[in-house]
Design a protein around this motif. Structure first.
Motif, PDB file in Angstrom:
ATOM      1  N   LEU A  14       0.833  -1.196   0.000  1.00 29.89           N
ATOM      2  CA  LEU A  14       0.000   0.000   0.000  1.00 29.89           C
ATOM      3  C   LEU A  14       0.872   1.251   0.000  1.00 29.89           C
ATOM      4  CD1 LEU A  14      -3.064  -0.098   0.033  1.00 29.89           C
ATOM      5  CD2 LEU A  14      -2.988   0.595   2.418  1.00 29.89           C
ATOM      6  N   GLY A  15       1.923   1.217   0.820  1.00 30.38           N
ATOM      7  CA  GLY A  15       2.845   2.348   0.855  1.00 30.38           C
ATOM      8  C   GLY A  15       3.499   2.581  -0.492  1.00 30.38           C
ATOM      9  N   VAL A  16       3.923   1.476  -1.131  1.00 28.78           N
ATOM     10  CA  VAL A  16       4.571   1.608  -2.440  1.00 28.78           C
ATOM     11  C   VAL A  16       3.593   2.177  -3.450  1.00 28.78           C
ATOM     12  CG1 VAL A  16       5.634   0.313  -4.295  1.00 28.78           C
ATOM     13  CG2 VAL A  16       6.174  -0.242  -1.949  1.00 28.78           C
ATOM     14  N   THR A  17       2.349   1.702  -3.380  1.00 38.47           N
ATOM     15  CA  THR A  17       1.338   2.217  -4.310  1.00 38.47           C
ATOM     16  C   THR A  17       1.121   3.708  -4.108  1.00 38.47           C
ATOM     17  OG1 THR A  17       0.289   0.096  -3.967  1.00 38.47           O
ATOM     18  CG2 THR A  17      -0.918   1.685  -5.261  1.00 38.47           C
ATOM     19  N   LEU A  18       1.169   4.124  -2.858  1.00 35.66           N
ATOM     20  CA  LEU A  18       1.015   5.542  -2.559  1.00 35.66           C
ATOM     21  C   LEU A  18       2.140   6.344  -3.208  1.00 35.66           C
ATOM     22  CD1 LEU A  18      -1.146   6.869  -0.832  1.00 35.66           C
ATOM     23  CD2 LEU A  18       0.494   7.007   1.008  1.00 35.66           C
ATOM     24  N   MET A  19       3.360   5.788  -3.145  1.00 39.53           N
ATOM     25  CA  MET A  19       4.495   6.474  -3.782  1.00 39.53           C
ATOM     26  C   MET A  19       4.275   6.581  -5.285  1.00 39.53           C
ATOM     27  SD  MET A  19       7.915   5.102  -2.001  1.00 39.53           S
ATOM     28  CE  MET A  19       8.226   5.275  -0.271  1.00 39.53           C
ATOM     29  N   MET A  20       3.722   5.515  -5.878  1.00 36.78           N
ATOM     30  CA  MET A  20       3.466   5.562  -7.322  1.00 36.78           C
ATOM     31  C   MET A  20       2.418   6.613  -7.641  1.00 36.78           C
ATOM     32  SD  MET A  20       3.351   1.567  -8.144  1.00 36.78           S
ATOM     33  CE  MET A  20       4.796   0.560  -7.943  1.00 36.78           C
ATOM     34  N   TRP A  21       1.393   6.638  -6.834  1.00 36.44           N
ATOM     35  CA  TRP A  21       0.327   7.620  -7.007  1.00 36.44           C
ATOM     36  C   TRP A  21       0.921   9.034  -6.984  1.00 36.44           C
ATOM     37  CZ3 TRP A  21      -3.975   8.354  -2.761  1.00 36.44           C
ATOM     38  CH2 TRP A  21      -4.922   9.246  -3.233  1.00 36.44           C
ATOM     39  N   ALA A  22       1.805   9.276  -5.985  1.00 31.19           N
ATOM     40  CA  ALA A  22       2.435  10.590  -5.896  1.00 31.19           C
ATOM     41  C   ALA A  22       3.263  10.857  -7.148  1.00 31.19           C
ATOM     42  CB  ALA A  22       3.305  10.666  -4.660  1.00 31.19           C
ATOM     43  N   ARG A  23       3.955   9.817  -7.628  1.00 35.58           N
ATOM     44  CA  ARG A  23       4.841  10.021  -8.770  1.00 35.58           C
ATOM     45  C   ARG A  23       4.077  10.460 -10.004  1.00 35.58           C
ATOM     46  NH1 ARG A  23       8.962   5.825 -11.758  1.00 35.58           N
ATOM     47  NH2 ARG A  23       9.220   7.098 -13.593  1.00 35.58           N
ATOM     48  N   TRP A  24       2.921   9.836 -10.226  1.00 35.64           N
ATOM     49  CA  TRP A  24       2.204  10.136 -11.461  1.00 35.64           C
ATOM     50  C   TRP A  24       1.247  11.303 -11.297  1.00 35.64           C
ATOM     51  CZ3 TRP A  24       4.380   8.411 -15.547  1.00 35.64           C
ATOM     52  CH2 TRP A  24       5.184   7.275 -15.424  1.00 35.64           C
ATOM     53  N   THR A  25       1.207  11.890 -10.115  1.00 38.22           N
ATOM     54  CA  THR A  25       0.306  13.006  -9.887  1.00 38.22           C
ATOM     55  C   THR A  25       1.044  14.330  -9.791  1.00 38.22           C
ATOM     56  OG1 THR A  25      -1.054  11.494  -8.629  1.00 38.22           O
ATOM     57  CG2 THR A  25      -1.593  13.809  -8.462  1.00 38.22           C
ATOM     58  N   LEU A  26       2.170  14.332  -9.095  1.00 38.43           N
ATOM     59  CA  LEU A  26       2.849  15.589  -8.805  1.00 38.43           C
ATOM     60  C   LEU A  26       3.955  15.856  -9.819  1.00 38.43           C
ATOM     61  CD1 LEU A  26       3.169  15.112  -4.973  1.00 38.43           C
ATOM     62  CD2 LEU A  26       1.559  16.562  -6.177  1.00 38.43           C
ATOM     63  N   PRO A  27       4.147  17.118 -10.184  1.00 33.92           N
ATOM     64  CA  PRO A  27       5.283  17.452 -11.050  1.00 33.92           C
ATOM     65  C   PRO A  27       6.590  17.433 -10.256  1.00 33.92           C
ATOM     66  CG  PRO A  27       4.113  19.423 -10.461  1.00 33.92           C
ATOM     67  CD  PRO A  27       3.341  18.289  -9.879  1.00 33.92           C
ATOM     68  N   ARG A  28       7.689  17.280 -10.971  1.00 41.79           N
ATOM     69  CA  ARG A  28       8.993  17.217 -10.318  1.00 41.79           C
ATOM     70  C   ARG A  28       9.381  18.574  -9.748  1.00 41.79           C
ATOM     71  NH1 ARG A  28      11.842  15.613 -14.513  1.00 41.79           N
ATOM     72  NH2 ARG A  28      11.422  13.459 -14.058  1.00 41.79           N
ATOM     73  N   LEU A  29      10.013  18.560  -8.578  1.00 37.42           N
ATOM     74  CA  LEU A  29      10.461  19.816  -7.966  1.00 37.42           C
ATOM     75  C   LEU A  29      11.781  20.250  -8.575  1.00 37.42           C
ATOM     76  CD1 LEU A  29       9.804  19.033  -4.216  1.00 37.42           C
ATOM     77  CD2 LEU A  29       8.349  20.248  -5.786  1.00 37.42           C
ATOM     78  N   ARG A  30      12.067  21.536  -8.449  1.00 39.03           N
ATOM     79  CA  ARG A  30      13.398  22.019  -8.811  1.00 39.03           C
ATOM     80  C   ARG A  30      14.349  21.704  -7.666  1.00 39.03           C
ATOM     81  NH1 ARG A  30      11.359  27.176  -9.915  1.00 39.03           N
ATOM     82  NH2 ARG A  30      12.410  27.790  -8.006  1.00 39.03           N
TER      83      ARG A  30
END
Lengths: 446, 111, 206
Positions: free
Chosen positions: A322-338
């Protein structure tokens, strides 16, 4: 190091083969079996997670992801990819430092794999039941960055070097708040042994450290952010920012070596999620303690105990996935930071937040609001187990079994004559909270 | 008593510590790169730590140092980290001012 | 308590000791600074294994965390910041090698001879089974030692002697303040500056 090898496997082997007891071959076989099991957890886990990542990203982007390979759901897609990777040419760039270029993926993977050495999957299901497991996992995960730095440096390419420099700066910075966050559950439990920390959260889900007090609730989110950053996942994946750096530190890698980096990444994602599951979400304890009510979880019967442990392991794996899935969700939702935003997040937000939560938890432990419903104060059916401070590290229990103490001196805080020096030794070893210990020490040691 | 099959003693650890110490000392003396010198220092400190741990280990000797050995090693590690940070800052400063990291070139103060 | 630990202790000791020493020597003989850092990582990591083997689990992990994970990352960072073609490999002159070999060899012989010269050090502990788990699980007791409580010496009979065993609280405080000072100082020293006229002059001279 005797604990390193599983005792269960040696004796039957020695029995069958008519060997002397504690024969070295038994240890080696046991060690090999455990290694293979763990290696498979990491490798098959990576296969699964890459498939999951594709499906999750597909769904988030409103498409299907892999559908064909292996019949339904494309569940064999990663295996097909793996076979393709095996057949790729293994390139070494002309400017590369050949030795370091070859060694780097293995450094990364070995560090990520070493974290599993001390990560318990269920009560007692751990390769190395070490007293300082939390610290160990953090330490070896910190070494993983070396693989990345070496890869970036030795590739002889500026993209790789840039990626590695960013990674080094980022990981070193994020280790500070990550360490602060991890210290908080350790502070509450008074131990760094992950199995003991897990067992302290047995019972209803209100016993989980996440719900211990408002500060632990906050600090979990800080931990998760920092963990995402420390394993280089988006939105913190500056080391491999494909829009600027081609592929960052693994630009020059291909074939099997490249896949080692990937396995290391997914391996450490699972490891940090598993650590979060144990530190904040009760580890292998489900939200409802069915096996405790049945009496299997602390049964004398070995088989019942292992069945309970098996379900515990399923629980644990579910939480970690579940934690890993959450990380994936964040990855495909948020833009990369500078890069400056990454540093700001760390130094201006995560560190102060973690520090405030740390102080808050310390104060909470000292001035406990009596009206607050908390782990140990649920009585009756919800509390079939021991008081949290009665849960001990395994070796302490062993000592107490061998030579019963006069009294453990934890629950009984008032009155009574000063304990004997022998008791002081025990108290020091038992991992009671330091405040109680200081009170006791003023009477006894001085 | 063949040393290779004998039980491990404090002396075995001391030999490892000695090798680390001497390697580090020679490293400090011969390297021209300032960061190489720094690595030599780390090796020396690590060699000292091996000795402290060996003397504090209950597995090796009956009259061991106990916690003192480990506590001193804790301080050595912490101070080594501090020393590395300062030395690195000095190295970077040196590089900024002289555009070199060769310690043999640091001779501004020579009379 | 700990059955047949000796065989495995010897085996892993020789494994870790060999790796530690071989890679320490590799650090000495390598000329490429990045490879030196790589060898140093392996050497220090293996010596963390030695620490764990000697019963100092906390110290071993601390070594991994602070030395390998912190200090060496810093070092590699420094290497990268200063990495230019001419600094990557800097050779040592032959004469220096000879001098270093003589001095270092003499020192090594002296140290090894000392290591084996005291009987108490060369005799292995006979009653390994008498080692209690309290003595080997040291994380909590180390913490208490830093707080100024020494549970391991509470059984000291002489009250006068017991007063002297007050732990390491003062030292701990001093080290904490020292670390803070070092942090600020290092940040101050390494802050980015414009190139000074002195450096430009040096560049011209070259």
């Amino acid at each position: 190091m005797g604990q390193f090898f599983n005792n269960y496997l040696i004796d039957p082997l020695a029995f069958w083969a008519d060997l002397p007891e504690n024969y070295w071959l038994g240890y080696v076989v046991a060690a090999l079996i455990q290694c293979v099991i763990l290696l498979n957890v990491v490798a098959v886990g990576a296969l699964f997670f890459i498939w999951l990542e594709r499906k999750v990203s597909g769904r988030i982007q409103d498409r299907l992801g892999p559908t064909r390979v292996g019949g339904r759901f494309g569940w064999l897609q990663t295996l097909a990819d793996g076979l393709k990777l095996l057949t790729k040419e293994d390139l070494t760039p002309e400017n590369a430092d050949p030795l370091l270029f070859r060694a780097a993926p293995y450094v990364s993977f070995a560090a990520s794999f070493a974290a599993y050495l001390a990560l318990p999957f269920s009560n007692g299901w751990v390769a190395w039941d070490v007293n300082v497991a939390v610290f160990f996992i953090l330490a070896v995960m910190g070494i993983e960055v070396f693989g990345v730095i070496l890869a970036g440096y030795s590739s002889g390419s500026k993209w790789s070097l840039f990626g590695a420099m960013r990674e080094a700066a980022q990981v070193v910075s994020y280790e500070v708040p990550l360490g602060l966050c991890v210290v908080i559950p350790v502070l509450i439990c008074g131990t760094m042994n992950l199995i003991t920390i897990g067992n302290m959260q047995a019972g209803l889900f209100t016993n989980w450290l996440l719900f211990h007090d408002p500060f632990t609730f906050c600090v979990f989110f800080v931990y998760f952010t920092c963990a995402t950053a420390s394993v280089n996942r988006a939105p913190f994946d500056l080391a491999e920012a494909e829009s600027e750096l081609v592929a960052g530190f693994h630009t020059e890698y291909s074939g099997l070596r490249w896949s080692f980096f990937f396995m290391a990444e997914y391996g450490s994602m699972f490891a940090v999620s598993g650590l979060a599951a144990i530190l904040f979400f009760g580890g292998w304890n489900g939200p409802i303690p069915i096996f405790h009510w049945l009496g299997w979880a602390n049964s004398e019967n070995w088989y019942l105990l292992q069945i309970a442990n098996l379900f515990g392991a399923l629980n644990f794996v579910f939480k970690a996935v579940l934690g890993v899935t959450l990380m994936m969700w964040a990855r495909w939702t948020l833009p990369r930071l500078r890069i400056d935003q990454v540093m700001t997040t760390c130094l201006k937000y995560c560190v102060p937040l973690a520090a405030i939560c740390f102080i808050g938890v310390v104060l909470w432990q000292l001035y406990y609001p009596w009206w607050f419903i908390n782990d140990i104060h649920l009585n009756g059916w919800a509390k079939p187990f021991a008081h949290r401070s009665e849960v001990r590290e395994p070796w302490v229990l062993q000592i107490e079994r061998e030579s019963p103490p006069v009294r453990t001196g934890v629950t009984n805080r008032s009155g009574e004559a000063a304990s004997s020096p022998r008791d002081q030794v025990r108290l020091g070893a038992l991992g009671v909270s330091s405040r109680l210990l200081v009170e006791r020490a003023e009477g006894g040691v001085r | 008593m063949v040393p290779l099959v004998a039980q491990i003693t404090v002396s075995h650890y001391l030999v490892v510590g000695a090798v680390l110490f001497v390697t580090g000392a020679v490293c400090m003396a011969t390297k021209r790169n300032i960061l190489g010198v720094l690595m030599g220092v780390e090796l020396v400190l690590n060699g000292a730590n091996v000795n402290f741990i060996a003397f504090g280990s209950p597995f090796l000797r009956e009259h061991h140092l106990g916690l003192d050995g480990q506590l001193i090693a804790v301080f050595v590690i912490v101070l080594a980290a501090a020393e590395a940070a300062v030395a690195l800052a000095i190295a970077l400063n040196f590089y900024n001012n002289h555009t070199t990291i060769d310690v043999d070139r640091a001779e501004d103060l020579k009379g | 308590m700990i059955p047949s630990i000796t065989d495995w202790h010897s085996f892993f000791f020789y494994l870790f000791a060999t790796v530690t020493c071989v890679f320490a020597l590799a650090v000495l003989f390598a000329t490429n600074i990045v490879r030196m850092a790589f060898y140093l990582i392996i050497s220090l990591g293996a010596s963390a294994g030695l620490f764990i083997l000697a019963g100092a689990e906390f110290l071993g992990v601390m070594q991994l965390m602070i030395y390998v994970g912190g200090t060496l990352v810093l070092l590699v960072f420094g290497v990268m910041l200063t990495a230019q073609e001419r600094f990557i490999s800097m050779k040592t002159r032959g004469g220096e090698w000879v001098m270093a070999a003589i001095v270092g060899g003499a020192l090594l012989v002296l140290l090894v001879q000392t290591a084996f010269s005291i009987d108490d050090w060369t005799a292995p502990r006979a009653d390994l089974s008498a080692v209690s788990a309290i003595e080997t699980q040291t994380a909590t007791r180390l913490g208490l030692g830093l707080l100024g409580i020494r549970p391991d010496q509470a059984e000291e009979a002489d009250p006068v002697l017991r007063q002297g065993m007050s732990g390491y609280l003062l030292l701990f405080e001093i080290v904490s303040v020292h670390l803070l000072v070092v942090l600020i100082g290092a940040a101050y020293l390494a802050r980015s500056k414009r190139v000074t006229s002195l450096a430009r002059a040096a560049e011209m001279r070259r």
